[in-house]
Scaffold this active site. Structure first.
Site, mmCIF file in Angstrom:
data_model
loop_
_atom_site.group_PDB
_atom_site.id
_atom_site.type_symbol
_atom_site.label_atom_id
_atom_site.label_comp_id
_atom_site.label_asym_id
_atom_site.label_seq_id
_atom_site.Cartn_x
_atom_site.Cartn_y
_atom_site.Cartn_z
ATOM 1 N N SER A 129 0.822 -1.200 0.000
ATOM 2 C CA SER A 129 0.000 0.000 0.000
ATOM 3 C C SER A 129 0.860 1.255 0.000
ATOM 4 O O SER A 129 1.912 1.300 0.646
ATOM 5 C CB SER A 129 -0.852 -0.037 1.263
ATOM 6 O OG SER A 129 -1.671 1.077 1.301
ATOM 7 N N ASP A 134 4.693 7.823 5.744
ATOM 8 C CA ASP A 134 4.098 8.764 6.692
ATOM 9 C C ASP A 134 3.619 8.028 7.938
ATOM 10 O O ASP A 134 2.565 7.397 7.933
ATOM 11 C CB ASP A 134 2.908 9.477 5.994
ATOM 12 C CG ASP A 134 2.196 10.443 6.919
ATOM 13 O OD1 ASP A 134 2.683 10.677 8.049
ATOM 14 O OD2 ASP A 134 1.133 10.959 6.510
ATOM 15 N N HIS A 137 0.048 8.544 8.935
ATOM 16 C CA HIS A 137 -1.022 8.233 7.978
ATOM 17 C C HIS A 137 -2.221 7.660 8.741
ATOM 18 O O HIS A 137 -2.054 6.833 9.643
ATOM 19 C CB HIS A 137 -0.508 7.211 6.949
ATOM 20 C CG HIS A 137 -1.424 7.051 5.772
ATOM 21 N ND1 HIS A 137 -2.620 6.392 5.868
ATOM 22 C CD2 HIS A 137 -1.323 7.485 4.498
ATOM 23 C CE1 HIS A 137 -3.223 6.417 4.683
ATOM 24 N NE2 HIS A 137 -2.454 7.075 3.837
ATOM 25 N N LYS A 151 3.914 -3.137 6.962
ATOM 26 C CA LYS A 151 3.982 -3.542 5.548
ATOM 27 C C LYS A 151 5.327 -3.110 4.950
ATOM 28 O O LYS A 151 5.960 -3.857 4.205
ATOM 29 C CB LYS A 151 2.844 -2.891 4.740
ATOM 30 C CG LYS A 151 1.499 -3.607 4.853
ATOM 31 C CD LYS A 151 0.468 -2.919 3.964
ATOM 32 C CE LYS A 151 -0.929 -3.486 4.121
ATOM 33 N NZ LYS A 151 -1.125 -4.820 3.581
HETATM 34 P P1 NAP Z 1 -8.240 -8.365 0.956
HETATM 35 O O1 NAP Z 1 -9.474 -8.547 0.145
HETATM 36 O O2 NAP Z 1 -8.385 -7.694 2.288
HETATM 37 O O3 NAP Z 1 -7.522 -9.768 1.106
HETATM 38 C C1 NAP Z 1 -6.620 -10.090 2.114
HETATM 39 C C2 NAP Z 1 -6.380 -11.580 2.037
HETATM 40 O O4 NAP Z 1 -5.450 -11.965 3.054
HETATM 41 C C3 NAP Z 1 -7.657 -12.407 2.245
HETATM 42 O O5 NAP Z 1 -7.700 -13.429 1.273
HETATM 43 C C4 NAP Z 1 -7.458 -13.011 3.613
HETATM 44 O O6 NAP Z 1 -8.093 -14.257 3.778
HETATM 45 C C5 NAP Z 1 -5.947 -13.184 3.600
HETATM 46 N N1 NAP Z 1 -5.432 -13.404 4.954
HETATM 47 C C6 NAP Z 1 -5.471 -12.562 6.014
HETATM 48 N N2 NAP Z 1 -4.927 -13.157 7.092
HETATM 49 C C7 NAP Z 1 -4.536 -14.390 6.696
HETATM 50 C C8 NAP Z 1 -3.930 -15.489 7.355
HETATM 51 N N3 NAP Z 1 -3.602 -15.428 8.666
HETATM 52 N N4 NAP Z 1 -3.637 -16.610 6.647
HETATM 53 C C9 NAP Z 1 -3.978 -16.704 5.328
HETATM 54 N N5 NAP Z 1 -4.559 -15.701 4.635
HETATM 55 C C10 NAP Z 1 -4.847 -14.551 5.330
HETATM 56 O O7 NAP Z 1 -7.150 -7.567 0.075
HETATM 57 P P2 NAP Z 1 -7.374 -6.362 -0.933
HETATM 58 O O8 NAP Z 1 -8.330 -5.366 -0.371
HETATM 59 O O9 NAP Z 1 -7.591 -6.899 -2.271
HETATM 60 O O10 NAP Z 1 -5.935 -5.659 -0.847
HETATM 61 C C11 NAP Z 1 -4.786 -6.256 -1.427
HETATM 62 C C12 NAP Z 1 -3.546 -5.555 -0.877
HETATM 63 O O11 NAP Z 1 -3.584 -4.173 -1.247
HETATM 64 C C13 NAP Z 1 -3.435 -5.571 0.644
HETATM 65 O O12 NAP Z 1 -2.084 -5.676 1.013
HETATM 66 C C14 NAP Z 1 -3.972 -4.214 1.028
HETATM 67 O O13 NAP Z 1 -3.492 -3.767 2.283
HETATM 68 C C15 NAP Z 1 -3.405 -3.381 -0.084
HETATM 69 N N6 NAP Z 1 -4.090 -2.084 -0.295
HETATM 70 C C16 NAP Z 1 -5.405 -1.906 0.027
HETATM 71 C C17 NAP Z 1 -5.995 -0.683 -0.227
HETATM 72 C C18 NAP Z 1 -7.465 -0.448 0.008
HETATM 73 O O14 NAP Z 1 -7.983 0.594 -0.452
HETATM 74 N N7 NAP Z 1 -8.159 -1.370 0.650
HETATM 75 C C19 NAP Z 1 -5.256 0.368 -0.758
HETATM 76 C C20 NAP Z 1 -3.929 0.127 -1.104
HETATM 77 C C21 NAP Z 1 -3.349 -1.100 -0.876
HETATM 78 P P3 NAP Z 1 -9.706 -14.372 3.941
HETATM 79 O O15 NAP Z 1 -10.221 -14.224 2.530
HETATM 80 O O16 NAP Z 1 -9.897 -15.714 4.500
HETATM 81 O O17 NAP Z 1 -10.124 -13.236 4.823
#
Ligand code: NAP
Length: 255
Positions: A129, A134, A137, A151
């Site tokens: 991300s 920051d 943030h 991260k």
């Molecule tokens: P997401 O839908 O939140 O998916 C996270 C995944 O991690 C899920 O499949 C979850 O499993 C898995 N997970 C969490 N804990 C785990 C564990 N202990 N063992 C195995 N698997 C585990 O992700 P996303 O929203 O597509 O985001 C992808 C990436 O981009 C992340 O790193 C996020 O922080 C980053 N990001 C997000 C944003 C935003 O706007 N949300 C912005 C920038 C970057 P379950 O499916 O079983 O829950």
């Protein structure tokens, strides 16, 4: 033929990466790691080519990664809403016990990188991300858990591992169609601080998934870390062809 392990494969971006790689079955064999069988069945229709367990256990990752060439890390700690917010109030978030950013985004990713090194993996793609430069943030304030700091620490661990890496730090993720927007890359949160023409600092998950797939195929993506957002889509919704080689050429090694 390259064998790819995608972790976080039931996630909103991880599942798109699995689907895109499965469409390229002449080039890639895909296996997924997930912790919820029902969710895998719901998203993919079957549990074929899936391993199950938590990335907190290195042994689980070791089993899934065996025989693979490439690892794609798409796991992330997932904040939960506290209680039932009153209408008109802002929801509060927390991380469940044992699922904090330190445990998932740092130690969980470290486990994956260590297992990859031991398994002789030669390339890791990590989606993270923007905002990690920051300390103040707002995302770091969720549960006071410093998610972006953990991260970023894991990103440095990956760079130091000696395995070829591509670190894709996305802006705010959108559930919108991919291929409709020009993508931008940069570093050091410059796009967050000064987005060109004040555009929103966001990007569709589908475009991030495409960046992952392209990173596996274009040598200019190797040993690079970058931030990425998208320009807004045109009102007519026409397709935009991004020149991925040129995009990756604009990116640089190191955090
Ligand atoms: P997401 O839908 O939140 O998916 C996270 C995944 O991690 C899920 O499949 C979850 O499993 C898995 N997970 C969490 N804990 C785990 C564990 N202990 N063992 C195995 N698997 C585990 O992700 P996303 O929203 O597509 O985001 C992808 C990436 O981009 C992340 O790193 C996020 O922080 C980053 N990001 C997000 C944003 C935003 O706007 N949300 C912005 C920038 C970057 P379950 O499916 O079983 O829950």
């Amino acid at each position: 033929m390259k064998k790819v392990l995608v972790t976080g494969a039931t996630g909103r971006t991880g599942s798109l990466v699995v689907k895109k790689l499965r469409e390229k079955s002449a080039q890639f064999q895909v296996v997924g790691l997930a912790r919820n069988e029902a969710k895998v069945k719901e998203i993919f229709g079957s549990t074929d080519d899936f391993f199950f367990g938590t990335i907190k256990e290195k042994g689980v990752v070791e089993k899934a990664i065996s025989g693979c060439d490439i690892l794609v890390i798409l796991t992330s700690a997932v904040p939960q809403i506290k209680g039932k917010p009153e209408p008109g109030t802002r929801p509060e978030f927390y991380f469940p016990e044992g699922e904090s950013p330190e445990e998932i985004d740092y130690y969980g990713q470290k486990n994956q990188i260590d297992a990859a090194k031991e398994a002789g993996i030669n390339q890791i793609i990590l989606v993270g991300s923007m905002g990690g430069t920051d300390e103040n943030h707002p995302l770091n304030k969720i549960g006071n858990a410093n998610i972006l700091i953990w991260k970023r620490k894991a990103e440095q661990y990956l760079i130091d591992s000696g395995i070829d890496y591509t670190i894709i730090r996305a802006g705010g993720l959108l559930n919108e169609p991919g291929g409709k927007r020009a993508l931008l890359v940069s570093k050091n949160d410059e796009l967050l601080k000064n987005p060109p023409d004040g555009i929103p600092t966001s990007i569709p998950r589908e475009d991030v998934a495409e960046l992952v797939v392209q990173s596996l195929q274009i040598k200019e993506a190797k040993n690079k870390a970058f931030d990425t957002i998208s320009k807004p889509a045109s009102e007519s919704g026409e397709n935009v062809k991004n020149d991925f080689v040129n995009l990756f050429k604009q990116t640089t090694p190191g955090l």
